[in-house]
Design a protein around this motif. Structure first.
Motif, PDB file in Angstrom:
ATOM      1  N   THR A 197       0.831  -1.199   0.000  1.00 36.71           N
ATOM      2  CA  THR A 197       0.000   0.000   0.000  1.00 36.71           C
ATOM      3  C   THR A 197       0.872   1.259   0.000  1.00 36.71           C
ATOM      4  OG1 THR A 197      -0.052   0.050   2.414  1.00 36.71           O
ATOM      5  CG2 THR A 197      -1.806  -1.197   1.304  1.00 36.71           C
ATOM      6  N   PRO A 198       0.314   2.392  -0.430  1.00 32.01           N
ATOM      7  CA  PRO A 198       1.069   3.650  -0.329  1.00 32.01           C
ATOM      8  C   PRO A 198       1.509   3.941   1.093  1.00 32.01           C
ATOM      9  CG  PRO A 198      -0.863   3.932  -1.732  1.00 32.01           C
ATOM     10  CD  PRO A 198      -0.988   2.575  -1.106  1.00 32.01           C
ATOM     11  N   GLN A 199       0.709   3.516   2.059  1.00 34.11           N
ATOM     12  CA  GLN A 199       1.059   3.749   3.463  1.00 34.11           C
ATOM     13  C   GLN A 199       2.291   2.927   3.859  1.00 34.11           C
ATOM     14  OE1 GLN A 199      -2.018   3.018   2.329  1.00 34.11           O
ATOM     15  NE2 GLN A 199      -3.119   4.925   2.706  1.00 34.11           N
ATOM     16  N   PHE A 200       2.363   1.702   3.360  1.00 33.18           N
ATOM     17  CA  PHE A 200       3.545   0.877   3.636  1.00 33.18           C
ATOM     18  C   PHE A 200       4.783   1.511   3.004  1.00 33.18           C
ATOM     19  CE2 PHE A 200       6.638  -2.413   2.910  1.00 33.18           C
ATOM     20  CZ  PHE A 200       6.545  -3.248   4.002  1.00 33.18           C
ATOM     21  N   ALA A 201       4.656   1.930   1.737  1.00 28.96           N
ATOM     22  CA  ALA A 201       5.790   2.533   1.046  1.00 28.96           C
ATOM     23  C   ALA A 201       6.260   3.806   1.750  1.00 28.96           C
ATOM     24  CB  ALA A 201       5.402   2.841  -0.407  1.00 28.96           C
ATOM     25  N   ALA A 202       5.312   4.622   2.208  1.00 30.99           N
ATOM     26  CA  ALA A 202       5.679   5.857   2.909  1.00 30.99           C
ATOM     27  C   ALA A 202       6.412   5.549   4.206  1.00 30.99           C
ATOM     28  CB  ALA A 202       4.427   6.688   3.189  1.00 30.99           C
ATOM     29  N   ASN A 203       5.980   4.515   4.912  1.00 28.03           N
ATOM     30  CA  ASN A 203       6.657   4.146   6.149  1.00 28.03           C
ATOM     31  C   ASN A 203       8.083   3.678   5.879  1.00 28.03           C
ATOM     32  OD1 ASN A 203       6.955   3.147   9.011  1.00 28.03           O
ATOM     33  ND2 ASN A 203       7.062   1.210   7.897  1.00 28.03           N
ATOM     34  N   VAL A 204       8.279   2.849   4.815  1.00 32.86           N
ATOM     35  CA  VAL A 204       9.630   2.367   4.500  1.00 32.86           C
ATOM     36  C   VAL A 204      10.567   3.541   4.255  1.00 32.86           C
ATOM     37  CG1 VAL A 204      11.025   1.099   2.808  1.00 32.86           C
ATOM     38  CG2 VAL A 204       8.864   0.133   3.620  1.00 32.86           C
ATOM     39  N   ALA A 205      10.065   4.593   3.602  1.00 33.33           N
ATOM     40  CA  ALA A 205      10.898   5.763   3.319  1.00 33.33           C
ATOM     41  C   ALA A 205      11.324   6.481   4.596  1.00 33.33           C
ATOM     42  CB  ALA A 205      10.159   6.724   2.394  1.00 33.33           C
ATOM     43  N   THR A 206      10.584   6.308   5.693  1.00 35.48           N
ATOM     44  CA  THR A 206      11.009   6.910   6.960  1.00 35.48           C
ATOM     45  C   THR A 206      12.014   6.034   7.693  1.00 35.48           C
ATOM     46  OG1 THR A 206       9.236   5.913   8.318  1.00 35.48           O
ATOM     47  CG2 THR A 206       8.732   7.997   7.195  1.00 35.48           C
ATOM     48  N   VAL A 207      12.069   4.752   7.326  1.00 35.23           N
ATOM     49  CA  VAL A 207      13.038   3.833   7.936  1.00 35.23           C
ATOM     50  C   VAL A 207      14.377   3.909   7.203  1.00 35.23           C
ATOM     51  CG1 VAL A 207      13.547   1.402   8.399  1.00 35.23           C
ATOM     52  CG2 VAL A 207      11.236   2.288   8.786  1.00 35.23           C
ATOM     53  N   TRP A 208      14.300   3.933   5.857  1.00 33.89           N
ATOM     54  CA  TRP A 208      15.490   4.066   5.018  1.00 33.89           C
ATOM     55  C   TRP A 208      15.569   5.525   4.556  1.00 33.89           C
ATOM     56  CZ3 TRP A 208      18.993   0.185   3.841  1.00 33.89           C
ATOM     57  CH2 TRP A 208      18.625  -1.109   4.208  1.00 33.89           C
ATOM     58  N   PRO A 209      16.425   6.333   5.131  1.00 37.11           N
ATOM     59  CA  PRO A 209      16.384   7.781   4.896  1.00 37.11           C
ATOM     60  C   PRO A 209      16.559   8.208   3.442  1.00 37.11           C
ATOM     61  CG  PRO A 209      17.761   7.248   6.788  1.00 37.11           C
ATOM     62  CD  PRO A 209      17.434   5.956   6.131  1.00 37.11           C
ATOM     63  N   HIS A 210      17.275   7.405   2.634  1.00 33.77           N
ATOM     64  CA  HIS A 210      17.556   7.837   1.260  1.00 33.77           C
ATOM     65  C   HIS A 210      16.891   6.939   0.218  1.00 33.77           C
ATOM     66  CE1 HIS A 210      20.319  10.542   3.137  1.00 33.77           C
ATOM     67  NE2 HIS A 210      21.109   9.568   3.579  1.00 33.77           N
ATOM     68  N   ALA A 211      15.966   6.110   0.638  1.00 30.42           N
ATOM     69  CA  ALA A 211      15.366   5.145  -0.289  1.00 30.42           C
ATOM     70  C   ALA A 211      13.877   5.392  -0.468  1.00 30.42           C
ATOM     71  CB  ALA A 211      15.600   3.718   0.215  1.00 30.42           C
ATOM     72  N   GLN A 212      13.385   5.027  -1.633  1.00 31.93           N
ATOM     73  CA  GLN A 212      11.972   5.067  -1.934  1.00 31.93           C
ATOM     74  C   GLN A 212      11.510   3.678  -2.361  1.00 31.93           C
ATOM     75  OE1 GLN A 212      12.390   8.295  -4.907  1.00 31.93           O
ATOM     76  NE2 GLN A 212      10.954   9.457  -3.656  1.00 31.93           N
ATOM     77  N   VAL A 213      10.215   3.433  -2.233  1.00 30.51           N
ATOM     78  CA  VAL A 213       9.630   2.153  -2.627  1.00 30.51           C
ATOM     79  C   VAL A 213       8.759   2.356  -3.859  1.00 30.51           C
ATOM     80  CG1 VAL A 213       8.107   0.258  -1.937  1.00 30.51           C
ATOM     81  CG2 VAL A 213       9.638   1.294  -0.259  1.00 30.51           C
ATOM     82  N   ARG A 214       8.978   1.516  -4.863  1.00 28.33           N
ATOM     83  CA  ARG A 214       8.164   1.529  -6.067  1.00 28.33           C
ATOM     84  C   ARG A 214       7.793   0.087  -6.419  1.00 28.33           C
ATOM     85  NH1 ARG A 214       8.247   6.069  -4.729  1.00 28.33           N
ATOM     86  NH2 ARG A 214       8.847   7.917  -5.925  1.00 28.33           N
ATOM     87  N   PRO A 215       6.670  -0.110  -7.103  1.00 25.13           N
ATOM     88  CA  PRO A 215       6.325  -1.467  -7.513  1.00 25.13           C
ATOM     89  C   PRO A 215       7.212  -1.921  -8.668  1.00 25.13           C
ATOM     90  CG  PRO A 215       4.729   0.095  -8.393  1.00 25.13           C
ATOM     91  CD  PRO A 215       5.658   0.885  -7.509  1.00 25.13           C
ATOM     92  N   ALA A 216       7.711  -3.170  -8.582  1.00 23.09           N
ATOM     93  CA  ALA A 216       8.457  -3.746  -9.704  1.00 23.09           C
ATOM     94  C   ALA A 216       7.474  -4.283 -10.726  1.00 23.09           C
ATOM     95  CB  ALA A 216       9.381  -4.865  -9.224  1.00 23.09           C
ATOM     96  N   LEU A 217       6.605  -5.142 -10.281  1.00 21.47           N
ATOM     97  CA  LEU A 217       5.574  -5.699 -11.149  1.00 21.47           C
ATOM     98  C   LEU A 217       4.533  -6.391 -10.293  1.00 21.47           C
ATOM     99  CD1 LEU A 217       5.941  -9.063 -11.310  1.00 21.47           C
ATOM    100  CD2 LEU A 217       7.836  -8.447 -12.775  1.00 21.47           C
ATOM    101  N   TYR A 218       3.413  -6.704 -10.925  1.00 19.98           N
ATOM    102  CA  TYR A 218       2.385  -7.545 -10.344  1.00 19.98           C
ATOM    103  C   TYR A 218       2.198  -8.721 -11.287  1.00 19.98           C
ATOM    104  CZ  TYR A 218      -2.462  -9.189  -9.994  1.00 19.98           C
ATOM    105  OH  TYR A 218      -3.588  -9.972  -9.947  1.00 19.98           O
ATOM    106  N   GLY A 219       2.341  -9.920 -10.766  1.00 16.08           N
ATOM    107  CA  GLY A 219       2.195 -11.091 -11.604  1.00 16.08           C
ATOM    108  C   GLY A 219       2.221 -12.352 -10.763  1.00 16.08           C
ATOM    109  N   SER A 220       2.382 -13.471 -11.427  1.00 14.12           N
ATOM    110  CA  SER A 220       2.431 -14.756 -10.734  1.00 14.12           C
ATOM    111  C   SER A 220       3.155 -15.752 -11.601  1.00 14.12           C
ATOM    112  CB  SER A 220       1.013 -15.259 -10.432  1.00 14.12           C
ATOM    113  OG  SER A 220       0.330 -15.609 -11.630  1.00 14.12           O
TER     114      SER A 220
END
Length: 493
Positions: free
Chosen positions: A248-271
């Motif tokens: 979720t966007p909320q999860f990605a935003a939280n990760v950015a507060t844990v890793w000061p210089h990193a952002q989270v983006r989706p790689a892909l959705y599949g199976s």
């Protein structure tokens, strides 16, 4: 169609030999037009019509299962806009029929994969030259644009943190990184040959800027780094590309507060079964790989069709995603019920990738009744993590309340205040209020830096098995499978 914000270098022509040559040449033409914004509605309609007919011919001639499964269907009544004359294909069909689903012997494939089999029989998922080329093309295009946004003309070192044996993760991203000219290193911490300590050492020594992994590993790696004495702000990681479970966007935003210089983006959705369904843009959105699929949205409980989602037209559509593959490879699936709840909307103006936006809400099986609501996984995670920062993990526990109804306990692993963590009391009060509004249940929040390792199993089994401990009923097979492997996901050397 949307148009890329700037001209991009053309992909190298797809190698094509033998009977695949004509198909891959035609596919390259359609794919390039799709991504550069020149594919006309008429050309796309012709592609969809022709490919649907070719795939239906292919499976009825070559797949023992589909020869039987489609025997009673009126194939002349089938069009890309109306597939309802065809029966659904389900996961139970795949588990029951196994190799009979294939459109040809395994020897005709290029490589053999399987599903992980954590909650049922592992099903065969071989891929042939057509499958590999068409699925990887979408990933390569998305990565080219993502990397240009973050790194300009240079290529970063990419760390691949996922399984390879019998699983497509390693091969797909190795091929894409190689095609783009990016160095990659396979450093999955859960591999017995790697571990967290070695993975972290190599991230630092090699200057790994991009990590491809499941969302849960973003936090597991941060916790391990702190355990081994690393300063997260000093590590070179700038971009997490995630896949395998909801993010979720909320999860990605939280990760950015844990890793000061990193952002989270989706790689892909599949199976494993359906290949690369959608690819990620720097906006954080996933975009459907339109040349490869016909997509429908159905009611997850009744199977009633709610709309054709391939174009994303008609506003937002939400329900279970059903896919019909347009590539006549070794295992094309017809009206395959993915079991995934998605919300599909048109691409917004100026989107950096074409194709409708696919928001993955969670698995149909992972919906959970809480209080007065039937809560989707994405809704629950959004309520837990909205506005939360510096969180290294969470788990939601559900019990029967003594006076009736449900009692929810949320455990949060927060960075301490000395490391820039939030005020735990204020965080807990706000979280409890959000969940109470959503569910009507009693909510209690506990700050706990020793969470159950099952919370880090993530995509290995299911989001729900990792994140929700429901004591109101006996553990289901997914929860049991996650429990059996949870010990692997503790911070190790």
């Amino acid at each position: 169609m949307t148009t890329a914000p700037a001209p991009l270098p053309a992909r190298a022509p797809t190698p094509a030999t033998g009977s695949d040559a004509a198909f891959l040449t035609a596919y390259d033409r359609i794919s390039r037009a799709f991504y550069d914004g020149t594919l006309t509605p008429a050309a796309l309609a012709d592609w969809r019509t022709g490919r649907l007919a070719a795939v239906l011919r292919h499976v009825t001639e070559r797949s023992p299962f589909y020869r039987r499964h489609l025997a009673g269907a009126d194939l002349t009544a089938v069009t890309p806009a109306d597939l309802t004359a065809l029966p659904f294909t389900t996961k139970d069909d795949l588990r029951r029929e196994m190799y009979d689903v294939l459109s040809g012997p395994v020897s005709e494939a290029s490589i053999y994969y399987e599903t992980n089999g954590t909650t049922g029989a592992a099903t065969p998922c071989p891929r042939g030259a057509r499958d590999i080329a068409t699925s990887n093309a979408a990933v390569e295009e998305a990565w080219r644009r993502m990397f240009r946004t973050h790194f300009g003309e240079r290529m970063p070192v990419v760390g691949l943190m996922g399984p390879s044996e019998l699983y497509a993760f390693g091969d797909v991203f190795t091929a894409v990184a190689g095609s783009l000219g990016a160095c990659h290193v396979k450093i999955w911490p859960e591999s017995p040959r790697v571990g967290f300590a070695k993975a972290l050492r190599l991230i630092e020594e090699l200057g790994v800027e991009v990590i491809v992994c499941a969302p849960a590993l973003c936090l597991g790696l941060a916790k391990a780094a702190r355990h081994h004495g690393y300063d997260l702000a000093a590590l070179p990681v700038k971009l997490f590309l995630v896949l395998g479970e909801i993010c979720t966007p909320q999860f990605a935003a939280n990760v950015a507060t844990v890793w000061p210089h990193a952002q989270v983006r989706p790689a892909l959705y599949g199976s494993q079964e359906a290949l690369c369904i959608a690819t990620g843009a720097d906006s954080g959105r996933l975009h459907l790989s339109v040349p490869n699929y016909l997509a429908e949205i159905v009611d997850p409980d009744t199977g009633a069709v709610l709309g054709d989602a391939t174009h994303g037209g008609g506003g937002a559509r939400e329900g279970e995603l059903v896919l019909t593959m347009l590539v006549d490879g070794i295992k094309p699936l017809i009206r395959y019920r993915t079991g995934d709840l998605v919300r599909i909307t048109p691409a917004p103006p100026g989107a950096t990738l074409p194709g409708p936006v696919v928001e993955v809400v969670g698995r149909v099986a992972d919906r959970i009744p809480l209080g007065r609501a039937l809560v989707h996984p994405g809704e629950l995670e959004a309520a837990v993590l909205h506005g939360v920062r510096s969180c290294l993990g969470y788990q939601v526990e559900v019990d029967h309340a003594p006076g009736g109804g449900d009692r929810i306990t949320v455990r949060l692993d927060l960075l301490p205040a000395s490391a820039g963590g939030p005020d735990p009391a204020a965080t807990g009060t706000a979280l409890a209020a959000r969940l109470e509004r959503l569910t009507g249940a009693s909510v209690h929040v506990i700050v706990d830096d020793d969470l159950d390792p099952v919370t880090h199993t993530g995509s290995f089994v299911s989001w729900k098995a990792a994140r929700v401990l429901d004591r109101r009923t006996a553990a289901d097979p997914a929860a049991e499978a996650a429990r059996k492997v949870a010990h692997r996901y503790a911070v190790t050397t």
